[in-house]
Structure formats: C-alpha cells, structure tokens
Scaffold this motif. Structure first.
Motif, PDB file in Angstrom:
ATOM      1  N   GLU A  27       0.835  -1.205   0.000  1.00  0.00           N
ATOM      2  CA  GLU A  27       0.000   0.000   0.000  1.00  0.00           C
ATOM      3  C   GLU A  27       0.870   1.256   0.000  1.00  0.00           C
ATOM      4  O   GLU A  27       0.628   2.207  -0.735  1.00  0.00           O
ATOM      5  CB  GLU A  27      -0.922   0.003   1.221  1.00  0.00           C
ATOM      6  N   TRP A  28       1.907   1.257   0.824  1.00  0.00           N
ATOM      7  CA  TRP A  28       2.793   2.428   0.947  1.00  0.00           C
ATOM      8  C   TRP A  28       3.516   2.719  -0.352  1.00  0.00           C
ATOM      9  O   TRP A  28       3.580   3.869  -0.804  1.00  0.00           O
ATOM     10  CB  TRP A  28       3.802   2.173   2.074  1.00  0.00           C
ATOM     11  N   HIS A  30       2.801   2.082  -3.368  1.00  0.00           N
ATOM     12  CA  HIS A  30       1.961   2.490  -4.488  1.00  0.00           C
ATOM     13  C   HIS A  30       1.197   3.780  -4.208  1.00  0.00           C
ATOM     14  O   HIS A  30       0.184   4.066  -4.869  1.00  0.00           O
ATOM     15  CB  HIS A  30       1.007   1.356  -4.868  1.00  0.00           C
ATOM     16  N   GLN A  31       1.712   4.548  -3.269  1.00  0.00           N
ATOM     17  CA  GLN A  31       1.215   5.909  -3.041  1.00  0.00           C
ATOM     18  C   GLN A  31       2.341   6.860  -3.442  1.00  0.00           C
ATOM     19  O   GLN A  31       3.192   7.224  -2.637  1.00  0.00           O
ATOM     20  CB  GLN A  31       0.839   6.108  -1.573  1.00  0.00           C
ATOM     21  N   HIS A 127       7.943   3.363  -8.321  1.00  0.00           N
ATOM     22  CA  HIS A 127       6.526   3.677  -8.117  1.00  0.00           C
ATOM     23  C   HIS A 127       6.345   4.677  -6.982  1.00  0.00           C
ATOM     24  O   HIS A 127       5.405   5.480  -7.014  1.00  0.00           O
ATOM     25  CB  HIS A 127       5.726   2.401  -7.852  1.00  0.00           C
ATOM     26  N   LYS A 128       7.218   4.631  -5.990  1.00  0.00           N
ATOM     27  CA  LYS A 128       7.096   5.590  -4.882  1.00  0.00           C
ATOM     28  C   LYS A 128       7.551   6.978  -5.314  1.00  0.00           C
ATOM     29  O   LYS A 128       6.951   7.985  -4.933  1.00  0.00           O
ATOM     30  CB  LYS A 128       7.936   5.108  -3.688  1.00  0.00           C
ATOM     31  N   PHE A 206      -0.412   6.089 -11.934  1.00  0.00           N
ATOM     32  CA  PHE A 206      -1.284   6.913 -11.095  1.00  0.00           C
ATOM     33  C   PHE A 206      -2.748   6.485 -11.063  1.00  0.00           C
ATOM     34  O   PHE A 206      -3.514   7.023 -10.276  1.00  0.00           O
ATOM     35  CB  PHE A 206      -1.204   8.376 -11.552  1.00  0.00           C
ATOM     36  N   GLN A 209      -2.493   0.434 -11.420  1.00  0.00           N
ATOM     37  CA  GLN A 209      -1.119  -0.041 -11.355  1.00  0.00           C
ATOM     38  C   GLN A 209      -0.974  -1.539 -11.597  1.00  0.00           C
ATOM     39  O   GLN A 209       0.142  -2.038 -11.727  1.00  0.00           O
ATOM     40  CB  GLN A 209      -0.508   0.363 -10.018  1.00  0.00           C
TER      41      GLN A 209
END
Length: 236
Positions: A27-28, A30-31, A127-128, A206, A209
């Motif tokens: 989760e982290w 992909h933000q 991705h981050k 964005f 994904q």
C-alpha cells in the motif's frame, strides 16, 4: 516496533527502512510522491552513487556493445539482410521480456523484510518516486551482471554465428526501452505514438497499477488481457 506501527522517515536513507512495513509495504509503495528530487537510499556514499544513473549512460555504454555483437555475426559470414532479421527478432523477444519482467517480477507481492527491501530496490522505488530522474534507467553495473546469463540463454537456442546478432538485437531493444521509459516520464511529446505511450504509462503509475505493463508498446498487454479498460480503444 511492530510492522503495523512502523513509519518510514523520508528524511533518512530508505532502503533498510521499507522492509519493516511488512504487509503494509504494498500500500505504501503504491502511493507516489511526485517530486524530481529523489530520496537517499543508503548512508554509504559509494553505494548511493551506484544507484544513480544519467539516462544517456545507457546508449553511451551499450550501443557500442550492440555494434560489436552485430559485427561479430557479419564477420562469421552472415549478410546484412540476415543480420537485420536477427536484430528485429531479438528486439521482438525483448518486448516480451520487458512485459514479463514488469508484470511478474517487478509487481510481485511481498511482505517479509528482505522481500520488501529487494522489491523496493528493483522497482518499488520507481513507483514511490516516479519522477526521480536518476533512478529511471537500470544502473550499468547491474545490467552488466545480468547480461552474462542472458548471453548464455541465447547460446542455448542459437548457433554460434547467430548468437551475437540475436543478443545484440535484444540489447538494442533494452536500450530503446530504457530511453523510452525516461522520455515518457520527463519528455513532453506533442504527437502520437509517443503522446499515447506517455498517457498509457502514467495511467499505470497513477490510476491502474495492476494493468498496462508494456513500456515501448501496449502489444503484449492486448495479447494477455492486461490493457487498462479506459485505454482499449486507443491502444497501438
């Protein structure tokens, strides 16, 4: 501190922090944080230096190797036409490899400390921090290590004289891929197909994904059913 309570400090080197997130890592990571300034990975300066690569290092280093491979097949008796077929086939195989690595390795689900750490180094960091211009292309040192098993793999299925040509085509496909990837993030295309590819790739970062794994083309996404629904009518 348990993983559920762990917080990553973005002001400190990240690589050995992210593993502590456990199942919260996916989760982290992909933000995305949209900033052209990349984070620090390691406290050691030399190791940190190895993680940063200017995009133009890729063609400068690897295009001469591509030329050497092509010249070897020519010297071993193949014609320009035959070499052209080898190069095109090698590039085609690269596009499948590009898609497969991105879908099945770069987006593998991880939870353990070392699996999270490895994933972050391999692709999670992109991705981050998708606009980190110094970590958009693969570091040459890592590429050089990976070329040996790929060369041996080609040798298993090709003749001695076609191996260099096929390998050179695949390596040329990689160079095109990495340069295209950088351009899709930092270039400003005004016409298709590059304009479509930029929209297509940023959609992967964005919006959806788990779809749109192709970089240089959406061909394999169409073939394997991973084309984002909103872009199906615009695919190339």
């Amino acid at each position: 501190m348990v993983a559920q309570d762990y917080t990553v400090d973005l002001n400190k080197p990240l690589v050995f922090q992210v593993g502590h997130l456990g199942e919260r890592y996916q989760e982290w990571v992909h933000q995305p944080i949209v900033s052209k300034e990349g984070p620090r990975f390691f406290s050691n300066g030399f190791i940190e230096f190895l993680t940063r690569t200017k995009w133009y290092a890729v063609p400068l280093i690897w295009l001469p190797v591509v030329c050497w491979c092509f010249s070897r097949s020519l010297q071993m008796g193949h014609t320009i036409t035959e070499l052209s077929y080898m190069a095109v086939f090698g590039m085609f195989i690269w596009t499948l490899l590009e898609y497969s690595l991105h879908r099945f390795l770069f987006h593998i689900k991880t939870e353990s400390y070392w699996a999270n750490t490895a994933h972050y180094l391999l692709h999670g960091c992109h991705h981050k921090h998708p606009m980190d211009g110094l970590r958009l292309v693969f570091p040459p040192a890592a590429t050089a290590i990976l070329l040996f098993p790929f060369w041996n793999l080609v040798k298993m299925f090709a003749t001695p004289s076609t191996t260099p040509g096929l390998f050179g085509g695949g390596l040329l496909g990689y160079v095109i891929y990495d340069c295209t990837h950088y351009y899709l993030h930092h270039g400003q295309p005004s016409s298709n197909p590059s304009k479509h590819l930029k929209t297509y790739h940023l959609n992967h970062h964005f919006r959806i994904q788990n779809k749109g794994f192709g970089i240089t083309s959406s061909f394999w996404d169409i073939m394997f059913g991973t084309l984002p629904p909103s872009l199906r009518k615009k695919s190339i």
